[in-house]
Design an enzyme around this catalytic site. Structure first.
Site, PDB file in Angstrom:
ATOM      1  N   ARG A  42      -9.277   8.514  -3.562  1.00 31.45           N
ATOM      2  CA  ARG A  42      -8.054   9.285  -3.286  1.00 31.45           C
ATOM      3  C   ARG A  42      -8.200  10.700  -3.831  1.00 31.45           C
ATOM      4  O   ARG A  42      -7.808  11.674  -3.198  1.00 31.45           O
ATOM      5  CB  ARG A  42      -6.830   8.618  -3.948  1.00 31.45           C
ATOM      6  N   CYS A  73      -4.385  -0.862  -0.823  1.00 30.26           N
ATOM      7  CA  CYS A  73      -4.033   0.489  -1.302  1.00 30.26           C
ATOM      8  C   CYS A  73      -3.574   0.489  -2.752  1.00 30.26           C
ATOM      9  O   CYS A  73      -3.595   1.515  -3.403  1.00 30.26           O
ATOM     10  CB  CYS A  73      -2.958   1.081  -0.402  1.00 30.26           C
TER      11      CYS A  73
HETATM   12  N1  NVA Z   1       3.831  -0.044   1.214  1.00 32.58           N
HETATM   13  C1  NVA Z   1       3.883   0.340  -0.180  1.00 32.58           C
HETATM   14  C2  NVA Z   1       2.755   1.270  -0.498  1.00 32.58           C
HETATM   15  C3  NVA Z   1       2.649   1.665  -1.942  1.00 32.58           C
HETATM   16  C4  NVA Z   1       1.544   2.641  -2.199  1.00 32.58           C
HETATM   17  C5  NVA Z   1       5.232   0.951  -0.488  1.00 32.58           C
HETATM   18  O1  NVA Z   1       5.724   1.761   0.309  1.00 32.58           O
HETATM   19  O2  NVA Z   1       5.792   0.614  -1.517  1.00 32.58           O
HETATM   20  N1   CP Z   2      -1.622   3.615  -3.255  1.00 34.44           N
HETATM   21  C1   CP Z   2      -0.726   4.433  -3.828  1.00 34.44           C
HETATM   22  O1   CP Z   2      -0.228   5.380  -3.215  1.00 34.44           O
HETATM   23  O2   CP Z   2      -0.466   4.148  -5.133  1.00 34.44           O
HETATM   24  P1   CP Z   2       0.719   4.724  -6.028  1.00 34.44           P
HETATM   25  O3   CP Z   2       1.999   4.140  -5.514  1.00 34.44           O
HETATM   26  O4   CP Z   2       0.380   4.262  -7.414  1.00 34.44           O
HETATM   27  O5   CP Z   2       0.722   6.229  -5.911  1.00 34.44           O
END
Ligand code: NVA
Ligand code: CP
Length: 340
Positions: A319, A291
């Site tokens: 996205r 992600c």
């Molecule tokens: N698991 C991560 C996803 C970031 C897009 C977080 O929550 O930091």
């Molecule tokens: N994957 C995602 O949500 O990235 P950001 O934290 O950069 O928004």
């Protein structure tokens, strides 16, 4: 044209407008609040918006005059920019609000923030710590509230990632996704999304991280209906399981709301790394997904991210199109002339 896109999917089923119309004015806090038909209709609309933008007549101005408030308690690159550029592309406008720069830093609460923002704007997207903050926002905002990530879930990410998987493999039926590493918001949303859309899902994570048994049980219940296989291994799965995996997905070990002793955990967690060696044990044509942001050398290695076995970049780009479809469904008028 120079492009980073997968083009395995050539066309999409017609858009189920009735399914989308039923989403109008609603919140999007979890994929499970929507039916399989609705999630599929969002994918069909996203496919159309992507193709209109990249190869067709351009993005139709379906959200002309609409404004989205975006509130962030945590950092973001993709979510912020994909929503903002996505709104702009549809003829609308988005406002970035760092929660710490609003009156919430001086203890104005979420209720009053929701009542105020919804008076000026047509929807609120929020990235927060607690899922219940989103529920409070939704309770006091008469306008749609969208989950831009909470400690528990990241539904926009997963709605979009399932679109990317469909786009690459040309289908979702029969696809097997494995998530390996530290299970958290992204992984649990992935489990739910796979269960809803009939995708087989394997979770490989040490038991100590597999803490949200409520979501896991819910995913298993949903999977019984859709026919998805849901399994958990507290080590890397055996060769015969890996052989059937089409997507090896991972996320940062340490989420924004976590604190892990990574040095101590490294020997355990590095076994779950997504890299070429792992893909070589998976099904032929297996792809890596993440992600982002990634910590290269921890949950993923750098070479796989930039290899031809990576879906990471179309995944990030999609996205925008999938969230545009979501915004159109929640705020737009699907019966207007420009949506034809
Ligand atoms: N698991 C991560 C996803 C970031 C897009 C977080 O929550 O930091
Ligand atoms: N994957 C995602 O949500 O990235 P950001 O934290 O950069 O928004």
């Amino acid at each position: 044209m120079k492009t980073t896109h997968s083009h395995h999917q050539k066309e999409m089923k017609p858009i189920n407008r009735k399914a989308l119309r039923a989403m109008r004015g609603k919140d999007f806090l979890n994929t499970t609040h929507y039916s399989r038909e609705q999630l599929e209709a969002l994918h069909a609309l996203a496919f159309q918006l992507k193709h209109a933008h990249l190869y067709g007549s351009g993005t139709p101005p379906l959200l002309e005059g609409k404004t989205l408030a975006m509130v962030f308690e945590k950092p973001s690159t993709r979510t912020r920019v994909s929503f903002e550029a996505g709104m702009f592309g549809l003829g609308g406008h988005a406002l970035y609000l760092d929660a710490q720069k609003t009156q919430m830093s001086r203890s104005e609460d979420w209720q009053d923030t929701a009542r105020t923002l919804s008076g000026y704007t047509d929807a609120i997207m929020a990235r927060v710590y607690e899922q219940r903050t989103l529920e409070t926002l939704a309770k006091y905002s008469p306008k749609p509230v969208i989950n831009g990530l909470s400690n528990s879930l990241h539904p926009c990410q997963i709605l979009s990632d399932l679109f990317t998987i469909r786009e690459h493999f040309g289908k979702l039926e029969g696809v097997h996704v494995m998530y390996s590493g530290v299970v958290d918001n992204v992984a649990y949303s992935l489990a739910l999304g796979c269960a809803q859309l009939g995708v087989d899902f394997t979770l490989a994570t040490p038991r100590m991280f597999h803490t949200n048994q409520a979501i896991w049980k819910q995913a298993q219940t949903i999977a019984k209906k859709s026919g998805s296989l849901m399994q958990h291994f507290d080590s890397m799965p055996p060769a015969k399981v890996l052989k059937s995996v089409h997507v090896a997905y991972t996320d940062e070990w340490e989420s924004m709301h976590m604190k892990l002793d990574k040095a101590k955990l490294f020997p355990t967690l590095s076994k779950y790394q997504v890299n070429e060696k792992l893909l070589a044990q998976c099904a032929k044509g297996a792809m890596a997904m993440h992600c982002l942001p990634a910590i290269k050398g921890e949950e993923v290695n750098s070479s796989v991210m930039y290899s031809k076995h990576s879906l990471v970049w179309p995944q990030a780009q999609n996205r925008m199109y999938v969230q545009q479809a979501l915004l159109v469904a929640l705020l737009g008028d699907l019966d207007s002339k420009s949506s034809e």
